[in-house]
Design an enzyme around this catalytic site. Sequence first.
Site, PDB file in Angstrom:
ATOM      1  N   SER A 150     -10.392  -1.165  17.868  1.00 31.36           N
ATOM      2  CA  SER A 150     -11.476  -0.577  18.666  1.00 31.36           C
ATOM      3  C   SER A 150     -11.083   0.845  19.057  1.00 31.36           C
ATOM      4  O   SER A 150      -9.892   1.144  19.219  1.00 31.36           O
ATOM      5  CB  SER A 150     -11.705  -1.407  19.932  1.00 31.36           C
ATOM      6  OG  SER A 150     -12.621  -0.756  20.802  1.00 31.36           O
TER       7      SER A 150
ATOM      8  N   TYR B 228      -8.182  -5.555  27.171  1.00 34.96           N
ATOM      9  CA  TYR B 228      -8.744  -5.456  25.822  1.00 34.96           C
ATOM     10  C   TYR B 228      -8.176  -4.233  25.099  1.00 34.96           C
ATOM     11  O   TYR B 228      -7.753  -4.326  23.937  1.00 34.96           O
ATOM     12  CB  TYR B 228     -10.264  -5.357  25.926  1.00 34.96           C
ATOM     13  CG  TYR B 228     -10.979  -5.107  24.625  1.00 34.96           C
ATOM     14  CD1 TYR B 228     -11.122  -6.124  23.683  1.00 34.96           C
ATOM     15  CD2 TYR B 228     -11.550  -3.868  24.352  1.00 34.96           C
ATOM     16  CE1 TYR B 228     -11.804  -5.895  22.494  1.00 34.96           C
ATOM     17  CE2 TYR B 228     -12.233  -3.636  23.176  1.00 34.96           C
ATOM     18  CZ  TYR B 228     -12.359  -4.649  22.243  1.00 34.96           C
ATOM     19  OH  TYR B 228     -13.035  -4.409  21.067  1.00 34.96           O
TER      20      TYR B 228
END
Length: 266
Positions: A142, A155
């Site tokens: 990401s 995350y």
Amino acid sequence: MTKTLKDKIVWITGASGGIGEALACAFAKEGASVVLSARRADQLERVRLTLPDPEKHLVLPLNICDEQAQQQALAALLERYGKLDWLINNAGISQRALVMDTTGETDRKIMEIDYFAQVALSRRVLSVMLQQKSGQLVFVSSVAGLVGTQYRGSYSAAKAALHLWANSARAELFEQGIRVSVIFPGFVKTAVSMNALTGNGEALGKMDDAQAKAMTAEQFATASLKALKAGQSYIVIGGFKEKLAALVSRLSPELLYKLIRKSKVR
């Protein structure tokens, strides 16, 4: 150099919807046999039936955090096809919680799904690819794993860890015929924010504004496949702001920190 995917065996985790489903469709259209894994067997079967020539593809339901289940799934794949050319590590879970509102249990759950399980499956697959002396690992990280943003502390940490593990594997295994690529998506219009964990580990249950206005999963898959076929290893896919943030993170971290503080990520 453009890679052909005709008759390649491609295993995609997190394939029951969103990015995983779109990638499965893109690879199948290129002639690959796609192995679909996620927890929901009924949704995997739905995806399989939408692919070109459905009978050439395989559904393998999998809880990616169960290492015994990983081994059983790999054995079933090899029994069907006899080889594995690509592994797309796409399974994962996001987060929507401030660092001080996130419990240690939620930290560990995110790391287990987004890092430890991916690495464990990759090692299992690498044991096969090294015998073949060929193979491609792909990790869906990401942009958050490059820059770190509000509401995504755990995350971002897990996706960054995955990126750096992939870097090490790429360096160690290149001479043995293994190629490793990492894709860094920005915002993509999927259910990822719906399923994202809040600080206490519950699902957020709603879509972020930024997510709702983002590129489609199909647009993401098309861009990903183009870059992968071209042999790219570091692939950032997103809008102007996400690409700029990824670039600034490498050129001027201090400027990045200022930009992130002012950015809207929800």
